[in-house]
Write a protein that holds these residues in place. Structure first.
Motif, PDB file in Angstrom:
ATOM      1  N   GLN A 555       0.894  -0.885  -0.214  1.00  0.00           N
ATOM      2  CA  GLN A 555       0.089  -0.048   0.865  1.00  0.00           C
ATOM      3  C   GLN A 555       1.236   1.397  -0.043  1.00  0.00           C
ATOM      4  N   ARG A 556       1.499   1.340   0.059  1.00  0.00           N
ATOM      5  CA  ARG A 556       2.717   2.365   0.651  1.00  0.00           C
ATOM      6  C   ARG A 556       3.095   2.857  -1.233  1.00  0.00           C
ATOM      7  N   LEU A 557       3.422   1.720  -1.381  1.00  0.00           N
ATOM      8  CA  LEU A 557       4.122   1.793  -2.433  1.00  0.00           C
ATOM      9  C   LEU A 557       3.125   2.552  -4.006  1.00  0.00           C
ATOM     10  N   ILE A 558       2.293   1.659  -3.038  1.00  0.00           N
ATOM     11  CA  ILE A 558       0.725   1.824  -4.332  1.00  0.00           C
ATOM     12  C   ILE A 558       0.792   3.610  -3.976  1.00  0.00           C
ATOM     13  N   THR A 559       0.728   3.896  -2.724  1.00  0.00           N
ATOM     14  CA  THR A 559       0.209   5.754  -2.346  1.00  0.00           C
ATOM     15  C   THR A 559       1.576   6.673  -2.712  1.00  0.00           C
ATOM     16  N   PHE A 560       2.178   5.947  -2.729  1.00  0.00           N
ATOM     17  CA  PHE A 560       3.392   7.192  -3.459  1.00  0.00           C
ATOM     18  C   PHE A 560       3.825   7.017  -5.049  1.00  0.00           C
ATOM     19  N   ALA A 561       3.500   5.133  -6.034  1.00  0.00           N
ATOM     20  CA  ALA A 561       3.148   5.447  -7.105  1.00  0.00           C
ATOM     21  C   ALA A 561       1.813   6.802  -7.421  1.00  0.00           C
ATOM     22  N   SER A 562       0.563   6.180  -7.074  1.00  0.00           N
ATOM     23  CA  SER A 562      -0.159   7.322  -7.412  1.00  0.00           C
ATOM     24  C   SER A 562       0.416   9.038  -7.427  1.00  0.00           C
ATOM     25  N   GLU A 563       0.586   9.637  -5.708  1.00  0.00           N
ATOM     26  CA  GLU A 563       1.010  10.958  -6.048  1.00  0.00           C
ATOM     27  C   GLU A 563       2.490  10.788  -7.173  1.00  0.00           C
ATOM     28  N   HIS A 564       3.634  10.174  -7.312  1.00  0.00           N
ATOM     29  CA  HIS A 564       3.989  10.557  -8.335  1.00  0.00           C
ATOM     30  C   HIS A 564       3.180  10.702  -9.461  1.00  0.00           C
TER      31      HIS A 564
END
Length: 794
Positions: A555-564
Motif C-alpha cells: 500500500q505504501r508503494l501504491i500510495t507513493f506511485a499514485s502521487e508520484h
C-alpha cells in the motif's frame, strides 16, 4: 561505481518488456526451500554450526531411579579429569531453578530428590564431549529410593494428579443412559509415542557484552526458550536472543522440552564466559525427555436399535509423568475431541491428569486428540458389533448433521461447513468399499490362516490453540533497493515446509518470483513474543502476519506511485514481477528503488490474531476452534492368525486442506502424518521396567515405521474445489496434525480382520499399540468367547 541517480520512469520502453509468467505464489506445488540441502547434507542444524574458540561441550548425568532422595552429591572427582571447566548442580544456577512452561514443577536439575529415571542431576562442561562424559561418570551420587507410581490406574485410584480434574458436559448423561434401549461399558489402554525426531535435542549458547546471551536452539518455541533462559540466568528477556534456523523434526517434542538443553548451555556460558554446546545422544534423549501421553479411558454408552448414540459417559486418564508440563491443555484437547465426528446426545466427560514417576510427558502431534478419537472410534465399532451392523453404517448415523439439527458439540460450538459426508462418501466410492468388503468376507471364508480386514474412519479436527492468547503471530519484511525481499516470521521450520508456504504468500502479494525472497532464521530480536509452532497453526498465523506486513508495504508503494505519477490507486496493478501504473509499467525493483530515492519506508512489521476464538473454562463452553478440518481414510489389512503379524495392503484417503497454498507439501504432510499415526497404533511400543526405567530406549528396540511398512497401495487425494469459508490465509486449512488421526482406520481394519476369526463376529478388545503380540492375544481371546458384545452390555 554504482549509479546513485534515481531511475527515470520515462527512459526506455518499459511497456515493451516481456516478463516470464510468474511461477511462484500460492496454489503451486513448489519444492521445499531446503529440500536440496536436506538430501545433500548442506542444511545447517545446531550441531553443524562451526565450533567456536574455547567452546565447551556438555554432558548431563541422569538419575537411575524413578523416585529417590539424593543423600550425597560429590562433584569433586569430576575436576580430577583433565579438560573439565565446570560442574553445575542445582546450587549453582544463578537465577530460578524451575523452568515450567505454564505451571511450576519442571526443574532444570534435580534438587534434593529425583522423580523419574532419566532426570538430570548435574552438568559437566569440558573441552570435548568424551571428556565431559567421563567426568560426569566420576561424580559420587548416593540415593535413598522412595516408592514410585508408574501405572495410570494406580495414580488414578490414589487421586494423584498434576492438575485439577477437568470436565465437560451437555444435558443429563445418566438420565439418557438409564432410558437407552442398549448400553455398553468398556475401557481401552492407549500407548504413548516417542517423538523420534531425526535431530536430537540440541543447543549452543554464546555470551555477549553486558551479560547478554545468544542461544542457538532446536526448538519449536523460541520465545519460551528466551523467557526461561532469562529466568535461570536472573536477567531480562531483552538480554537474551534465541535463533532457530531449522530443526530436524519436532512433532511437539521441542515445544517445551527444548528449553532444558538451551538453559543448560546458557548457564554454563554465563558462568564461564565461554561458548557452550550440547547435543544429546539418542539414548539420553529418549530417557530424559517425555513422550505422547499414554491414556487409560473408560466409557458407558447408550444407543438405540439404529446405533444412534443417546448418551455417553467418558473418563479420560493420562499418564503425565512427574510434572504438569502441558498436560492440562492436552487433556482439554482430548476432551474437545472425544466426539470426533459424532453427535453424542447427552454427554459427560471427565479428565484426570495423573502424576506418575516417569519423564514429564508433553505435546505430540495431535496434542491429546488422537487418544480420545481412538476411544470414540472403538465405541462405534462396538455398537456395530453389538447390533450386527456394518461399522460404517453406525458411524454415518451418528455424524454431525446440519439438516437433522445435530450440529452442536458438547462444548457448545456449532460445527459449521461440515464436510464429513462428502469426504466419507468420496473414500467410500473411490475405495470401492462395499464391493471390497463383500470380497473380503469371501476371502476370509476360504482362507483358514490369513484374514483380511477393512475399515473407514472419519476425522473432524479443530484448528486453533485452545489457550486463546496463543492465537497471534508477527512478521517482518524488508524491501531492498534491488527488489529483493527479506522475510522473517515467528514460526519455526521443522521440515514441514512452513518457510516455503510463507514465502509463497509474500510472493503472491507482491506478484514476484519466490527466488527474490530470503527467509532468515527465526529470531526473538526480529519478531518478538511469538507463539510456539504447534497446534497446526504455523501457516495460518504466520502466513497472515506476513501477508499483513506485505500489504502494508504494498500500500505504501501504491500510495507513493499514485502521487508520484498522478494516477489513481486503482490503476496500479502488481503482476509478473512488474507494476502497471496507468499507462506505464515499471519492474518491481524499479518501483522499489524509486520509492527509496523518494524517502519511502521499505520495512514493515505485520501482525495477526485469530478472530472469534474463546472458551469459558468455568462454564465449559465456547468456540475454542476457528474452524474444523475433515478427512476420511479407508484401510485394508491382512493378518496371519498363527503369528499375529500383519501388513497394510491398501489405503485410500480424502483429506480437506481448503484452497491449498502448496498441494505437494500438503500431500506430503498427509502421507507422513498417516504413516506416523500408523506407527503409533501398531509398532511403536513404549516399555518401562518395574524400576521405572525406559527399556525401549534406542532405535534397536523402539520400532518406528520403515519404508517396508508403508501401505503397498497408497492413494491420497486432497478434497478439490474446497475453499475454506473462514478468512484464513488464501482460504487454506491447516494440515500438520489432522492426517495423523486418519491412521485410526488401520486399527479398525485390524479389529475387523480379527473378528473374522470367530463365527460370532465379536469386536475384539485391542489396546494400542496393536503389536503382532496383541493381535495374536486378541485372536486367542476371541476364540474363547461366546456370541455377544466384547464389552459388557445391558
Amino acid at each position: 561505481m554504482a549509479n546513485l541517480n534515481p531511475p527515470s520512469p520515462d527512459s526506455g520502453d518499459h511497456a515493451a518488456k516481456t516478463e516470464p509468467q510468474q511461477s511462484s505464489g500460492v496454489d503451486r506445488s513448489l519444492p521445499h526451500e531446503s529440500a536440496r540441502k536436506h538430501v545433500t547434507g548442506e542444511a545447517v542444524f545446531v550441531d553443524d554450526r562451526l565450533t567456536l574458540r574455547n567452546q565447551l561441550h556438555l554432558y548431563v548425568r541422569l538419575s537411575p531411579h524413578a523416585h529417590a532422595k539424593i543423600t550425597r552429591l560429590d562433584t569433586g572427582p569430576c575436576y580430577d579429569v583433565d579438560g573439565v571447566a565446570l560442574v553445575v548442580t542445582s546450587k549453582e544456577i544463578p537465577g530460578e531453578l524451575d523452568i515450567g512452561t505454564i505451571f511450576p514443577g519442571d526443574l532444570l536439575l534435580a534438587d534434593g530428590k529425583v522423580e523419574y529415571a532419566g532426570q538430570p542431576v548435574l552438568i559437566v562442561a569440558a573441552d570435548d564431549p568424551d571428556t565431559a562424559y567421563r567426568a560426569a561418570q566420576a561424580a559420587n551420587i548416593d540415593y535413598d529410593p522412595l516408592p514410585a507410581t508408574l501405572d495410570i490406574k494406580e495414580a488414578l485410584a490414589k487421586n494423584q494428579l498434576v492438575n485439577d480434574k477437568r470436565w465437560q458436559k451437555r444435558g443429563n448423561a445418566k438420565h439418557a443412559l438409564a432410558n437407552a434401549p442398549h448400553v455398553i461399558h468398556g475401557e481401552i489402554n492407549i500407548g504413548g509415542q516417542e517423538h523420534f525426531y531425526l535431530e536430537p535435542q540440541a543447543s549452543s549458547a554464546v555470551p555477549t557484552e553486558d551479560g547478554g546471551m545468544i542461544v542457538y536452539a532446536s526448538t519449536q518455541n523460541p520465545t519460551d526458550v528466551q523467557r526461561l533462559v532469562a529466568k535461570v540466568l536472573g536477567t531480562q528477556m531483552c538480554n537474551v536472543v534465541v535463533d532457530t534456523r531449522r530443526i530436524g523434526g519436532g512433532f511437539g517434542g521441542k515445544e517445551t522440552q527444548a528449553a532444558g538443553p538451551a538453559c543448560m548451555t546458557a548457564v554454563v556460558a554465563h558462568l564461564t564466559g565461554r561458548p557452550a554446546k550440547i547435543c544429546l545422544y539418542r539414548h539420553d534423549d529418549m530417557i530424559m525427555t517425555g513422550k505422547r501421553h499414554p491414556f487409560y479411558n473408560r466409557y458407558t454408552v447408550g444407543f438405540d436399535d439404529n446405533g444412534t448414540v443417546q448418551g455417553i459417559e467418558i473418563t479420560l486418564a493420562s499418564s503425565c509423568g512427574y510434572s504438569p508440563d502441558l498436560s492440562a491443555a492436552i487433556m482439554d484437547r482430548a476432551m474437545f475431541h472425544s466426539d470426533n465426528a459424532y453427535y453424542l446426545g447427552d454427554v459427560s466427560i471427565n479428565g484426570y491428569c495423573c502424576k506418575t514417576n516417569i519423564a514429564s510427558n508433553t505435546a505430540c502431534r495431535g496434542f491429546g486428540a488422537p487418544q480420545a478419537m481412538v476411544t470414540i472410534e472403538t465405541v462405534m465399532d462396538e455398537i456395530a458389533s453389538y447390533l450386527g451392523k456394518d461399522p460404517l453404517e453406525v458411524r454415518k448415523v451418528n455424524f454431525y448433521d446440519d439438516d437433522a439439527g445435530r450440529n452442536t458439540t458438547h462444548y457448545y460450538q456449532t460445527v459449521q461447513h461440515n464436510l464429513l459426508k462428502i469426504v466419507t462418501e468420496q473414500v467410500e466410492t473411490s475405495g470401492n468399499y462395499h464391493a471390497r468388503r463383500k470380497a473380503i468376507r469371501e476371502f476370509n471364508r476360504r482362507s483358514p490362516i490369513l484374514k483380511k480386514g477393512l475399515a473407514i474412519t472419519p476425522i473432524k479436527f479443530g484448528i486453533s490453540f485452545t489457550a486463546s492468547f496463543l492465537n497471534q503471530a508477527g512478521a517482518l519484511i524488508h524491501l531492498y533497493t534491488d527488489g529483493s525481499i527479506h522475510l522473517n516470521h515467528g514460526g519455526t521450520e521443522m521440515g514441514q515446509g512452513l518457510n516455503t508456504k510463507i514465502a509463497q504468500v509474500v510472493a503472491e502479494e507482491f506478484q514476484v518470483g519466490i527466488e527474490r525472497i530470503q527467509i532468515s532464521a527465526t529470531r526473538t530480536d526480529k519478531v518478538p513474543n511469538t507463539s510456539a509452532t504447534a497446534a497446526s497453526s504455523g501457516a495460518d498465523l504466520n502466513g497472515k502476519a506476513a501477508q499483513n506486513a506485505a500489504r502494508i508495504l504494498k500500500q505504501r508503494l501504491i500510495t507513493f506511485a499514485s502521487e508520484h505519477f498522478q494516477t489513481n490507486e486503482d490503476e496500479i496493478v502488481f503482476r509478473n514481477g512488474s507494476v502497471d501504473i496507468g499507462d506505464k509499467t515499471l519492474s518491481f525493483e524499479e518501483l522499489v528503488q524509486l520509492s527509496y530515492f523518494n524517502q519511502i519506508s521499505l520495512s514493515s512489521t505485520g501482525f495477526y490474531r485469530t478472530p472469534d476464538v474463546y472458551y469459558d473454562e468455568e462454564q465449559a463452553r465456547g468456540r475454542p476452534f476457528y474452524y474444523y478440518v475433515f478427512g476420511a481414510a479407508c484401510s485394508e489389512v491382512i493378518i496371519d492368525t498363527l503369528t499375529g503379524e500383519y501388513k497394510v495392503l491398501r489405503v485410500d484417503i480424502c483429506h480437506d486442506v481448503g484452497s491449498s497454498i502448496n498441494p505437494a507439501i500438503d500431500q506430503g504432510q498427509v502421507e507422513g502424518g498417516f504413516v506416523q499415526g500408523m506407527g503409533w497404533l501398531t509398532t511403536e511400543e513404549l516399555i518401562w521396567d518395574k524400576q521405572g526405567r525406559l527399556v525401549t530406549d534406542s532405535p534397536s528396540n523402539y520400532k518406528v515405521p520403515t519404508i517396508a511398512d508403508i501401505p503397498i497401495d497408497f492413494r491420497v487425494s486432497l478434497l478439490e474445489n474446497n475453499r475454506n469459508p473462514e478468512q484464513t490465509i488464501f482460504h487454506s486449512k491447516a494440515v500438520g496434525e489432522p492426517p495423523f488421526m486418519l491412521a485410526i482406520s488401520v486399527l479398525g481394519a485390524l479389529k475387523n480382520a480379527i473378528s473374522s476369526t470367530s463365527e460370532s463376529g465379536i469386536a475384539p478388545r485391542l489396546d494400542t499399540p496393536a503389536t503382532p503380540e496383541r493381535v495374536l492375544q486378541a485372536i486367542k481371546a476371541l476364540s474363547s468367547k461366546t456370541p455377544g458384545c466384547s464389552s459388557s452390555g445391558s
